[in-house]
Scaffold this active site. Structure first.
Site, PDB file in Angstrom:
ATOM      1  N   GLU A 113     -19.895  91.606   9.041  1.00 21.85           N
ATOM      2  CA  GLU A 113     -21.166  91.799   9.758  1.00 21.85           C
ATOM      3  C   GLU A 113     -21.826  90.468  10.102  1.00 21.85           C
ATOM      4  OE1 GLU A 113     -23.963  94.022   7.403  1.00 21.85           O
ATOM      5  OE2 GLU A 113     -25.646  93.422   8.667  1.00 21.85           O
ATOM      6  N   TRP A 124     -30.939  81.973   8.164  1.00 23.94           N
ATOM      7  CA  TRP A 124     -30.915  82.677   6.874  1.00 23.94           C
ATOM      8  C   TRP A 124     -30.351  84.047   7.091  1.00 23.94           C
ATOM      9  CZ3 TRP A 124     -33.157  87.299   5.225  1.00 23.94           C
ATOM     10  CH2 TRP A 124     -32.992  87.570   3.849  1.00 23.94           C
TER      11      TRP A 124
HETATM   12  O1  KDG Z   1     -35.392  92.256   6.409  1.00 22.48           O
HETATM   13  C1  KDG Z   1     -34.135  91.666   6.417  1.00 22.48           C
HETATM   14  C2  KDG Z   1     -33.100  92.689   5.991  1.00 22.48           C
HETATM   15  O2  KDG Z   1     -33.248  93.847   6.757  1.00 22.48           O
HETATM   16  C3  KDG Z   1     -31.705  92.183   6.110  1.00 22.48           C
HETATM   17  O3  KDG Z   1     -31.584  90.970   5.442  1.00 22.48           O
HETATM   18  C4  KDG Z   1     -30.761  93.209   5.526  1.00 22.48           C
HETATM   19  O4  KDG Z   1     -28.877  92.072   6.441  1.00 22.48           O
HETATM   20  C5  KDG Z   1     -29.358  93.072   5.961  1.00 22.48           C
HETATM   21  C6  KDG Z   1     -28.484  94.254   5.802  1.00 22.48           C
HETATM   22  O5  KDG Z   1     -27.365  94.188   6.299  1.00 22.48           O
HETATM   23  O6  KDG Z   1     -28.931  95.226   5.217  1.00 22.48           O
HETATM   24 MG    MG Z   2     -27.121  92.577   7.592  1.00 22.88          MG
END
Ligand code: KDG
Ligand code: MG
Length: 409
Positions: free
Chosen positions: A243, A409
């Site tokens: 992902e 990030w």
């Molecule tokens: O608010 C940020 C999150 O929704 C994110 O960091 C979660 O990357 C994420 C995920 O795949 O669940």
């Molecule tokens: Mg994610």
């Protein structure tokens, strides 16, 4: 059936949620999730100051027309705040329509295309024994597909690793937004990550065998060539998906990744319209669409996006971390059940406190979710409970490289 009220409820049962409640002159109410992690009050203001007044007196049945009106009459298009606000209105209107029809929402979307919704859970560990324990715990809870996130030697804090301490001294857990006055600073080193991650997947495959679907989130941190290298290195471990391997606002970047690897790619949790996917879908550069119903304009827009994806055999992988409220989660589940090109659904359980505020009727049995058969979305908001947990400022962290450069990030 006319809209007579639109209330915005901001509540913080363990984390902040923004909920829109639309009321009609027939006394039917509908809920929409307007939560945008770390920027909650901007969506609350957009709804309260600019959208709620426009909704008064509108026919609640006219969902498509209301969507187009909110999108086009603002003149300024797209963006996470606007699209989260439109999504909240859209989902609340679908909730009302389904309640008025006396049916669960998925029936209005064409009925169930499957009996259950395959969900993946989030396993993580600071080292292999902790990671294996976490995977076993998720298997015991019923998960049959597992996302694997791990600490990396030389990096202090990595997104998605539950047991590492956060800057507030709490468990980092799955809730990266921290109640601190400033965003927490984390560190990052892509070379260390690329060296370490394949060995973790090798160990997990050796321990748990070839069948278990495994996923991984790169959280936008790689350049295209780094992502290509990682996808290739992970091929022997047969991932369900990799992902957000790059910050995909540059859609063309995925051409390069795709040329080098057959690891399936999922992208889009930070996207908010179909336009963000145009190249990705038309050129078949991804395999799964990661948008949240709540950030991408609601059921109306997601349905169109996923129908477009279906023409290219691209499937859904709807975003479902805990910053999607139970209202947003229920909306995702009704859509998951109805569409043909369903892939997988992300599922992180909300805390008991959040479940006190949002009474849900969805179920999780033997790896599969189901939205339930209550009329509408099947979620109720306990407004008295919500009022007990006022908003608390919270920010997502950000990264710096070893030399101090700010990094994704
Ligand atoms: O608010 C940020 C999150 O929704 C994110 O960091 C979660 O990357 C994420 C995920 O795949 O669940
Ligand atoms: Mg994610």
């Amino acid at each position: 059936m006319k809209i007579v009220a639109a209330d915005i409820i901001v509540s913080s049962p363990d984390r902040n949620f923004v909920t829109l409640k639309i009321t009609t002159d027939e006394g039917i109410t509908g809920l929409g999730d307007a939560t945008l992690n770390g920027r909650e009050l901007s969506v609350a203001s957009y709804l309260r100051d600019h959208v709620a007044p426009l909704l008064m007196g509108r026919d609640a049945h006219r969902i498509e027309d209301t969507w187009q009106f909110l999108y086009r009459s603002a003149y300024w298009r797209r963006g996470p705040v606007t699209m989260a606000a439109i999504a909240a209105v859209d989902v609340a209107l679908w909730d009302i329509l389904a309640k008025a029809a006396g049916m669960p929402l998925y029936q209005l979307l064409g009925g169930a295309s499957r009996t259950g919704i395959m969900a993946y859970g989030h396993a993580s560990g600071r080292d292999l024994p902790e990671l294996f324990d976490s995977i076993r715990q998720h298997l015991d809870e019923g998960f049959r597909s597992i996302r694997v996130q791990t600490s990396v030697p030389g990096i202090n804090a990595v997104y998605g690793v539950a047991a590492q301490p956060s800057s507030t001294g709490q468990r980092y857990d799955y809730e990266p937004a921290q109640r601190t006055p400033l965003p927490a600073e984390e560190d990052w080193d892509t070379r260390a990550y690329l060296r370490h991650l394949p060995s973790v997947f090798e160990a997990v495959r050796n321990e748990f065998g070839p069948e278990l679907p495994l996923l991984h989130d790169g959280h936008h941190r790689m350049t295209p060539i780094q992502a290509a290298k990682l996808g290739k290195a992970l091929e022997p471990y047969d991932l369900f998906w990799l992902e957000d391997c790059t910050p995909a606002e540059n859609q063309e970047a995925l051409r390069l990744v795709r040329q080098h690897t057959t690891t399936p790619l999922a992208i889009g949790e930070v996207f908010n319209t179909v336009w963000d996917y145009q190249t990705l879908i038309r050129e078949q550069l991804i395999d799964y669409v990661r948008s949240a119903v709540t950030h991408t304009g609601g059921i109306t827009a997601m349905r169109k996006l996923l129908d477009f994806a279906a023409q290219y055999q691209i499937k859904s992988g709807i975003h479902g971390p805990t910053d999607i409220s139970p209202v947003g989660m229920a909306a995702a589940l009704h859509l998951d059940l109805a569409i043909h090109n369903f892939g997988i659904q992300e599922y992180m359980k909300h805390t008991p406190l959040a479940n006190e505020v949002f009474r849900q009727s969805f179920t999780f049995t033997d790896g599969y979710l189901h939205p339930g058969d209550q009329p509408g979305l099947g979620v109720e908001l306990d407004e008295e409970a919500a009022a007990r947990f006022p908003y608390e400022p919270a920010y997502l962290p950000f990264n710096r490289l070893k030399d101090g450069t700010v990094h994704d990030w």
